[in-house]
Design a protein around this motif. Structure first.
Motif, PDB file in Angstrom:
ATOM      1  N   LYS A   1       0.838  -1.211   0.000  1.00 18.63           N
ATOM      2  CA  LYS A   1       0.000   0.000   0.000  1.00 18.63           C
ATOM      3  C   LYS A   1       0.872   1.258   0.000  1.00 18.63           C
ATOM      4  CE  LYS A   1      -3.686   2.322   2.641  1.00 18.63           C
ATOM      5  NZ  LYS A   1      -3.049   3.646   2.543  1.00 18.63           N
TER       6      LYS A   1
ATOM      7  N   LEU B   1      -7.347  -1.167  -4.338  1.00 20.81           N
ATOM      8  CA  LEU B   1      -6.915  -0.035  -5.150  1.00 20.81           C
ATOM      9  C   LEU B   1      -8.116   0.427  -5.971  1.00 20.81           C
ATOM     10  CD1 LEU B   1      -4.847   1.860  -6.514  1.00 20.81           C
ATOM     11  CD2 LEU B   1      -4.313  -0.027  -8.091  1.00 20.81           C
ATOM     12  N   THR B   2      -8.540   1.665  -5.776  1.00 23.48           N
ATOM     13  CA  THR B   2      -9.688   2.228  -6.486  1.00 23.48           C
ATOM     14  C   THR B   2      -9.200   3.214  -7.538  1.00 23.48           C
ATOM     15  OG1 THR B   2     -11.108   2.014  -4.538  1.00 23.48           O
ATOM     16  CG2 THR B   2     -11.839   3.505  -6.256  1.00 23.48           C
TER      17      THR B   2
ATOM     18  N   LEU C   1      -6.066  -5.617   0.225  1.00 25.23           N
ATOM     19  CA  LEU C   1      -5.680  -4.275  -0.189  1.00 25.23           C
ATOM     20  C   LEU C   1      -6.517  -3.876  -1.396  1.00 25.23           C
ATOM     21  CD1 LEU C   1      -3.880  -1.761  -0.240  1.00 25.23           C
ATOM     22  CD2 LEU C   1      -2.185  -3.109  -1.505  1.00 25.23           C
TER      23      LEU C   1
ATOM     24  N   GLN D   1      -6.889   5.738  -5.303  1.00 21.82           N
ATOM     25  CA  GLN D   1      -6.906   5.687  -3.844  1.00 21.82           C
ATOM     26  C   GLN D   1      -6.657   4.253  -3.388  1.00 21.82           C
ATOM     27  OE1 GLN D   1     -10.774   7.182  -2.784  1.00 21.82           O
ATOM     28  NE2 GLN D   1     -10.286   9.307  -3.271  1.00 21.82           N
ATOM     29  N   THR D   2      -6.095   4.090  -2.212  1.00 18.32           N
ATOM     30  CA  THR D   2      -5.873   2.765  -1.643  1.00 18.32           C
ATOM     31  C   THR D   2      -6.468   2.689  -0.242  1.00 18.32           C
ATOM     32  OG1 THR D   2      -3.724   3.337  -0.669  1.00 18.32           O
ATOM     33  CG2 THR D   2      -3.726   2.451  -2.932  1.00 18.32           C
ATOM     34  N   SER D   3      -6.873   1.503   0.133  1.00 19.91           N
ATOM     35  CA  SER D   3      -7.347   1.249   1.495  1.00 19.91           C
ATOM     36  C   SER D   3      -7.083  -0.219   1.797  1.00 19.91           C
ATOM     37  CB  SER D   3      -8.850   1.557   1.639  1.00 19.91           C
ATOM     38  OG  SER D   3      -9.618   0.745   0.767  1.00 19.91           O
ATOM     39  N   ILE D   4      -6.982  -0.539   3.074  1.00 20.40           N
ATOM     40  CA  ILE D   4      -6.689  -1.908   3.482  1.00 20.40           C
ATOM     41  C   ILE D   4      -7.674  -2.327   4.564  1.00 20.40           C
ATOM     42  CG2 ILE D   4      -5.018  -1.345   5.301  1.00 20.40           C
ATOM     43  CD1 ILE D   4      -3.296  -3.673   4.095  1.00 20.40           C
TER      44      ILE D   4
ATOM     45  N   ILE E   1       2.390   1.777  -3.441  1.00 19.58           N
ATOM     46  CA  ILE E   1       1.414   2.306  -4.397  1.00 19.58           C
ATOM     47  C   ILE E   1       1.104   3.763  -4.082  1.00 19.58           C
ATOM     48  CG2 ILE E   1      -0.931   2.088  -5.281  1.00 19.58           C
ATOM     49  CD1 ILE E   1      -0.757  -0.904  -4.791  1.00 19.58           C
ATOM     50  N   ASP E   2       0.951   4.089  -2.803  1.00 24.40           N
ATOM     51  CA  ASP E   2       0.678   5.471  -2.403  1.00 24.40           C
ATOM     52  C   ASP E   2       1.805   6.400  -2.836  1.00 24.40           C
ATOM     53  OD1 ASP E   2      -1.732   4.762  -1.290  1.00 24.40           O
ATOM     54  OD2 ASP E   2      -0.979   4.666   0.768  1.00 24.40           O
TER      55      ASP E   2
ATOM     56  N   GLU F   1     -12.250  -1.192  -9.291  1.00 25.00           N
ATOM     57  CA  GLU F   1     -11.581  -1.582  -8.042  1.00 25.00           C
ATOM     58  C   GLU F   1     -10.729  -2.830  -8.285  1.00 25.00           C
ATOM     59  OE1 GLU F   1     -14.772   0.019  -4.708  1.00 25.00           O
ATOM     60  OE2 GLU F   1     -14.782  -2.103  -5.272  1.00 25.00           O
TER      61      GLU F   1
END
Length: 244
Positions: free
Chosen positions: A97, A124-125, A122, A114-117, A100-101, A234
């Motif tokens: 993450k 990735l949007t 994980l 955007q990323t979120s976990i 990628i960020d 996504e």
């Protein structure tokens, strides 16, 4: 005159029941000893007891004859190993993450990616305007490089399962190419997944694609901003171990 002597016959209690009773007690005792040996997980003691019981009850062989059992793993080792693996997997996903960020920041793509976990993995949007023209499922030429970089970032050893999902807003679509938003979202996910595979960084057998149409919105479709957030692709990177 001699008196006749009276002969008294003593009654004998039938004690034949003692034999099976004693056998039953012996077998019960043997059972309890076996259970105790098994619960102690002492392989050597277990084998010695089996040998004794076989010799006494089965003439040296029979139903109690078993090969030397393998010792069971220590309970602490059994619990610690998967915990360590899951912890490492969480750490690896968090590191991915951050990587990628960093790419998103370097390429000034904060408004598009955007990323979120979470426990699912994980996520990735990618907003659709970074990949597609309006109403189209063809990945834009300038977005192919982005897809290739995403594929490079997602490569791992061991490889992880990856699910690509397409989403739309709730504005109806019906043209020669797509009968519904569901068709559009599914084709967008499929086309993006094909580019990920074409880069050869990922194994095709680990990827899948699906479309959800307008049925999983992340914002209200009552505003242009909300509809823009709902039109997205996504990419879910699944962990190799299920998180609790």
């Amino acid at each position: 005159m001699a008196r006749k002597r009276k002969h008294h016959h003593e009654e004998h209690v039938d004690e034949s029941w003692l034999i099976p009773y004693a056998d039953m007690l012996t077998l019960l005792l043997a059972l309890f000893i076996v259970l105790f040996a098994v619960s102690s997980v002492d392989a050597e003691k277990y084998q010695q007891l089996m040998t004794v019981f076989n010799e006494n009850f089965q003439g040296g062989s029979g139903i109690l004859e078993h090969p030397n059992p393998s010792p069971l793993p220590d309970a602490k080792e059994t619990q610690d190993e998967p915990t360590d693996v899951i912890t490492q997997e969480k750490y690896d996903l968090m590191s991915l993450k951050q990587e990628i960020d960093q790419y998103i920041t370097d390429q000034d793509l904060e408004g598009d990616l955007q990323t979120s976990i979470s426990d699912d993995g994980l996520l990735l949007t990618i907003l659709d305007n970074a990949l597609f023209h309006s109403g189209s499922a063809d990945v834009r030429a300038d977005a192919v490089r982005l897809a290739g970089k995403v594929s490079e970032l997602l490569a791992s050893d061991p490889p992880r399962k990856i699910v690509v999902a397409g989403h739309t807003d709730d504005v109806p679509i019906h043209n020669a190419n797509f009968r519904s938003n569901w068709d559009l979202s599914a084709q967008r996910a499929l086309n993006f997944m094909k580019i990920l595979i074409d880069s050869e960084n990922l194994d095709p057998q680990n990827l899948s694609a699906t479309g959800y149409g307008e049925y999983q919105p992340v914002a209200s479709n009552d505003t242009d901003e909300g509809r823009s957030k709902n039109r997205r692709v996504e990419v879910l990177i699944l962990p190799n171990y299920q998180f609790d």
